[in-house]
Write an enzyme that holds these catalytic residues in place. Structure first.
Site, short mmCIF file in Angstrom:
data_model
loop_
_atom_site.label_atom_id
_atom_site.label_comp_id
_atom_site.label_asym_id
_atom_site.label_seq_id
_atom_site.Cartn_x
_atom_site.Cartn_y
_atom_site.Cartn_z
N GLU A 1 -6.01 -2.16 -0.24
CA GLU A 1 -4.84 -1.27 -0.40
C GLU A 1 -5.27 0.19 -0.35
OE1 GLU A 1 -2.09 -2.75 -0.03
OE2 GLU A 1 -2.96 -4.75 -0.32
N GLU B 1 0.78 -1.23 0.00
CA GLU B 1 0.00 0.00 0.00
C GLU B 1 0.82 1.28 0.00
OE1 GLU B 1 0.26 -2.23 2.50
OE2 GLU B 1 0.51 -1.24 4.44
#
Ligand SMILES: [Zn+2]
Length: 842
Positions: free
Chosen positions: A261, A227
């Protein structure tokens, strides 16, 4: 590298993280400083005079390596003849790329400049603000980032194609999908849904996306997604699909991972845990938010049922003797290596879900307050609890903490009391173990039942060993009660009296998620010895025809466990196969290998699973023959397989196949796999499915050759763990070739070391005490050489011992069950079993 410091107290030296970097010179405030080695992870910078408090500037001249065969740090990866560079930094590999304070609380703005080949694209967290070309190179300067910890810094370089995915969010942020050259068409689904998912998270949190741009980039040789804000990295199989191969499962996987994410941009990126012990502030919230967003966006996908299935797995992972808490002290690399486990994600998400249900809308308001308070900074669990749960009912913080600070799964025993003149009530008793000791939780328990007008839900906080839940909306003694409403609670239910039978008799009164959880709880009780596996089989066969993919699939998961856990002896195998065919065969045949236009999505999703199950466990000769013929044509490049069935067809062909089939697979993995990573990966996993020992050995031998990249061919091991005999082949292979194998694996010496995972990969599925000893003996010294290795070995040995106990408890019950169906249809007799067990409590 230039670092601006705010020195808090005068110091004669600065210690900074650096791993495998060559540091040539350092100055502090323009003065030359001395470099001291501090082991593998640190260097010291000693200044001539103690550095006073206040601003200071450190300039470090250094170089580091870029690796072509590693997994961590700065990677050079090839895809279809082109070279790409990526950085893999979480959790502690940024220090392999640049000297830094490699801890999450050191959040700072970063100014990044990359010098790359003129024709390559250079990407980082922030947008590029200038490009200066010089000869065949160019220097790209990126805008200063928002404050980020080192593990979230991202870099990617290569001849990408950029797919414009439009504008998203209140701040109208540009969204792009970066793909290997020439593969833009495969980003179709990502292009369509990424922006809308981001909009939904923004709306839920009432807070704009906190960064300036959003790029999703594909990293070859990578299993997951990461992420890093503004530049999220993605495995190919999750991000890209040729439009004609885009299955419903692909769409679900992509949307769930993308939402996960994206959620991290608030939970993890904007507000970062102060230390790794609070990783749950990242990894509980991201899957929780993803479930919520995907469920609201596509209710027909039944994400809640998917979550219920994952909850069963995380509870199993949380049940083990050496279980880890959600909030776990992190003091060493060993601690770090096993924090990203199943218990973290699924448990974390379910605990949040449970407290969201308990707290109500104040939960969402609390999250907004938490994010606003700690934006661009760090937070601890205490700060979260204090800020987010400020308006929650009394005792919520203590209740939440009881799930954070101890491992294990509570079990709630439930009986129904109906007395004249009083509303019906559930009598509740909790039990459970945190690791090896008895434990108590404060559990929000919610029950659903038929109310005066509609279905009703009543909740209570079970804060002591025993308690009561009054069903205040019930007009009379309710016909059924589900004591874990919508399966949102992180506890298992053990129904007393005939409550379980009432639920099983009216399964359609339950939601899909509740049906999955009902079976999961019963299965767990069989594992602990509190109920008979025969009851699990009876319940599974009762729910086997359930129209929902998730419910039918979870019944298969329980039935398929029998041989995996060696609950089944060879004499009963024919009866087991008959039971599988009798229970699932008609559905498998009806679905067949050819998808039908306009069919229910549940059918399309179930098809690959039920066909593999009936062909393999059910030993169905017709399905095997059909799969074999399809596989042969496909592997020779002479025919197609419906995209959702490629893995199923190849796995069936492998499990019932011979050396000729293996040769076909290996050749195809070379020929068509050269340009098609997806095909190559599925063929490699199919090569691990062979049951003939010599053929399987030949397949495993591929791992030791240069035929395939070992980071991919290691997947051959995964298929070997289904039977006792093939486990043995794989373990013997590892014993015989251990040094050669180690020599081939990436030498990152890092947190997610493949070498450290070997005991779990080839040792954890055995099911007898002798193998526990064998695995322990072989790996003890070998695993200790790798970060997390000793823990991994301990987990593997625990799993083998737990399976041996399970087997001793349940093998006789399975034998009795299968003997009883010897002469009749499995279906008929299993109904008899359900009736027989109706009088016994669970
Ligand atoms: Zn995550």
């Amino acid at each position: 590298m230039r670092i601006s410091l705010d020195v808090r107290v005068p110091t004669p030296a600065i210690w900074i993280h650096a791993a495998a970097l060559a540091i040539r010179a350092v100055t502090v405030n323009g003065e030359k400083a001395e470099v001291m080695q501090g082991g593998n992870d640190l260097v010291g910078i000693r200044v001539p005079r103690a550095l006073p408090a206040g601003a200071a500037t450190v300039v470090i001249d250094y170089s580091g390596a870029i690796t072509a065969d590693g997994d961590r740090g700065l990677l050079s990866l090839e895809e279809s003849g082109h070279r790409y560079a990526f950085a893999a930094m979480e959790p502690i590999d940024a220090r392999r790329i640049f000297p830094c304070f490699d801890e999450p609380s050191f959040k700072a703005p970063w100014k990044i400049r990359l010098e790359v080949k003129r024709d390559d694209m250079a990407l980082s967290n922030a947008p590029a603000i200038s490009e200066a070309i010089s000869g065949d190179h160019k220097v790209v300067q990126f805008a200063e980032t928002k404050p980020l910890p080192s593990y979230l810094v991202a870099l990617a370089v290569g001849p990408f194609d950029a797919v414009d995915a439009g504008i998203a969010g209140k701040n109208r942020v540009p969204v792009r999908i970066l793909v290997p050259r020439g593969r833009g068409a495969e980003a179709r689904f990502a292009k369509e849904v990424t922006g809308p998912l981001l909009n939904r998270i923004e709306a839920y949190l009432d807070m704009p996306y906190p960064y300036e741009k959003l790029d999703f980039v594909n990293v070859p040789h990578f299993g997951g997604a990461m992420e890093s804000p503004g530049l999220v990295t993605f495995a190919q199989k999750f991000l890209l699909s040729r439009p004609d191969e885009e299955t419903g499962q692909f769409q679900r996987n992509y949307a769930t991972i993308a939402a996960h994410e994206l959620a991290h941009h608030w939970f993890g990126d904007l507000v970062t845990m102060a230390w790794w012990n609070d990783l749950w502030l990242n990894e509980a919230f991201a899957p929780w938010m993803a479930d919520r967003i995907v469920d609201a966006w596509k209710p027909e996908w039944h994400q809640d049922a998917q979550h219920a299935a994952e909850r069963v797995n995380s509870m199993a992972a949380d049940d083990v003797a050496g279980g880890r808490r959600l909030r776990q002290p992190i003091e060493s690399k060993d601690d770090m290596a096993d924090v990203w486990g199943e218990a973290m994600y699924g448990k974390g998400a379910t605990v949040l879900d449970m407290f969201e249900q308990w707290v109500g809308d104040a939960f969402r308001q609390g999250l907004r307050r938490y994010l606003a308070t700690y934006a661009h900074g760090n937070a601890t669990a205490e700060q979260f609890l204090e800020t987010a749960l400020r308006d929650a009912p009394p005792a919520t913080v203590q209740a939440f903490a009881s799930f954070l600070n101890q491992p294990g799964v509570p079990q709630v025993e439930v009986s129904l009391r109906c007395e004249a003149g009083r509303p019906p009530a559930l009598e509740l008793t909790q039990s459970g173990k945190a690791g090896k000791t008895d434990a108590m939780w404060q559990i929000p328990v919610c029950a659903r039942y038929p109310g005066k007008h509609n279905e009703a839900t009543s909740c209570t906080l079970l804060a002591a060993r025993q308690g009561q839940l009054v069903l205040d909306d019930a007009a009379t003694c309710p016909a059924w009660v589900n004591a874990n409403s919508d399966a949102r609670g992180y506890y298992r239910v053990r129904y007393l009296g005939n409550l379980f039978e009432k639920l099983l008799a009216t399964p359609q009164a339950l939601t899909r998620a509740e049906r999955v959880a009902l079976l999961g709880d019963l299965g767990a009780q069989a594992r602990s010895g509190a109920s008979s596996y025969a009851d699990v089989l009876a319940a599974a066969s009762k729910l086997a025809d359930d129209p929902s993919f998730h419910v039918a699939a979870s019944t298969i998961d329980w039935v398929v466990q029998m041989p995996d856990a060696q609950l089944l002896s060879e004499v009963h195998r024919p009866n087991y196969a008959r039971f599988v065919r009798d229970t699932y065969g008609a559905r498998a045949k009806r679905l067949g290998f050819a998808p039908r236009a306009g069919e229910a999505e549940d059918d399309a999703l179930l098809r690959p699973k039920v066909l593999l199950f009936v062909a393999d466990s059910g030993e169905d000769p017709a399905l095997r023959a059909e799969a074999k013929a399809m596989a042969e044509r496909w592997l020779k490049g002479q025919g197609t397989i419906p995209p959702a069935l490629v893995q199923t067809v190849l796995f069936i062909a492998g499990r019932s196949g011979d050396r000729a089939m293996l040769d076909l697979m290996r050749n195809a993995a070379h020929a068509r796999g050269a340009s098609n990573r997806k095909d190559r990966n599925v063929i490699l996993r199919a090569m691990g499915q062979f049951r003939q020992p010599d053929t399987l050995r030949a397949a495993l031998a591929s791992i030791l050759t240069d035929d395939f990249d070992v980071r991919e061919s290691i997947a051959i091991f995964s298929g070997t763990q289904k039977t006792a005999a093939t486990r043995q082949v794989a373990f013997d292979f590892v014993k015989e070739h251990y040094d050669a194998l180690m020599a081939r694996l990436p030498k990152d010496d890092s947190t997610f070391d493949l070498a450290a995972q070997m005991p779990e990969l080839v040792g954890a599925s055995f099911c007898d005490a002798a193998h526990a000893t064998d695995v322990e003996t072989f790996f003890r010294e070998r695993s200790a050489r790798h970060a997390g290795g000793a823990r991994g070995l301990a987990r593997a040995v625990d799993a083998v011992n737990a399976c041996a106990t399970y087997r001793a408890l349940q093998a006789p019950n399975v034998a009795a069950f299968l003997t009883a169906i010897k002469d009749g249809s499995g279906r008929k007799t299993t109904d008899g079993q359900a009736n027989r067990s109706a009088s016994s409590p669970r």
